[in-house]
Design a protein around this motif. Structure first.
Motif: not given
Length: 171
Positions: A97-122
Motif C-alpha cells: 500500500v505504501f509503495v502504491g502511494k510512492l508510485r502515485l507521487t511519481g517517485m522513480p522506482v530506483a528511489d523507491m528501491v533505495r528507500y526500501a534498502e534504507l528501511v532494511r538498513a535500520g
C-alpha cells in the motif's frame, strides 16, 4: 493493526502501534495521518499467509509485478511455503500500500528501491529516508501547483463555452 499503522512503522522504522507520536517542537501528541484510515486486513496477524494470487487480487497488482518488486529489492524477503510458494503477510500488504502511494507521487522506482534498502538498513538511516521523502514531497507540491494552474485554464474555457452557448441561444 491497520494497513496504515504498519505503513507508518515502515516509513519511520518504529513499531509503536499507536499511530501517534510527540511533536518535536511542542511535545503534544501528533496523529500520523497515515494511521487514520482504519483499513483492516482479511486475516488476523498470525494467520496472515497469502498466496501471490490473493495479494494480486487484494492490491490490484499483477503477480508479475509482485515478483518483479521482490526481484529488484522493493519488497522485503517474502517467506516461502515448504513447496516454495510465496507467502505474504499483512505487513507485506501494508508495504505494498505504501509503495502504491510512492508510485502515485511519481517517485522513480530506483528511489523507491533505495528507500526500501534504507528501511532494511535500520534506524540510523532516518535522516536519509526523510530527505528522500522531502524531495518527493517538493516534487508533488510543484506538480499540484501545475495542476491547479491547468484547472484554472480548464475552468475558464468551460465558462467561456457556457457563456457562448447561452449567448447563441438568445438569438
Amino acid at each position: 493493526m491497520t494497513v496504515t499503522q504498519t505503513q507508518t512503522q515502515v516509513q519511520t522504522g518504529t513499531d509503536t502501534g499507536t499511530g501517534t507520536e510527540a511533536d518535536g517542537e511542542t511535545g503534544e501528541p501528533r496523529t500520523d495521518v497515515c494511521a487514520t484510515t482504519g483499513v483492516s486486513h482479511p486475516r488476523p496477524d498470525g494467520r496472515d499467509r497469502y498466496t501471490i494470487s490473493e495479494v494480486a487480487a487484494f492490491t490490484g497488482l499483477s503477480a508479475h509485478t509482485l515478483r518483479w518488486y521482490e526481484r529488484i529489492g522493493l519488497m522485503p524477503h517474502i517467506d516461502r511455503s515448504h513447496t516454495g510458494q510465496r507467502r505474504f503477510t499483512n505487513r507485506d500488504l501494508d508495504w505494498l500500500v505504501f509503495v502504491g502511494k510512492l508510485r502515485l507521487t511519481g517517485m522513480p522506482v530506483a528511489d523507491m528501491v533505495r528507500y526500501a534498502e534504507l528501511v532494511r538498513a535500520g534506524d540510523h538511516t532516518f535522516e536519509e529516508r526523510q530527505e528522500l521523502l522531502r524531495a518527493t514531497r517538493e516534487d508533488v507540491m510543484r506538480r499540484i501547483g501545475e495542476l491547479r494552474s491547468t484547472l484554472a485554464v480548464l475552468d475558464f474555457k468551460i465558462d467561456f463555452y457556457a457563456d457562448a452557448r447561452r449567448a447563441s441561444e438568445r438569438f
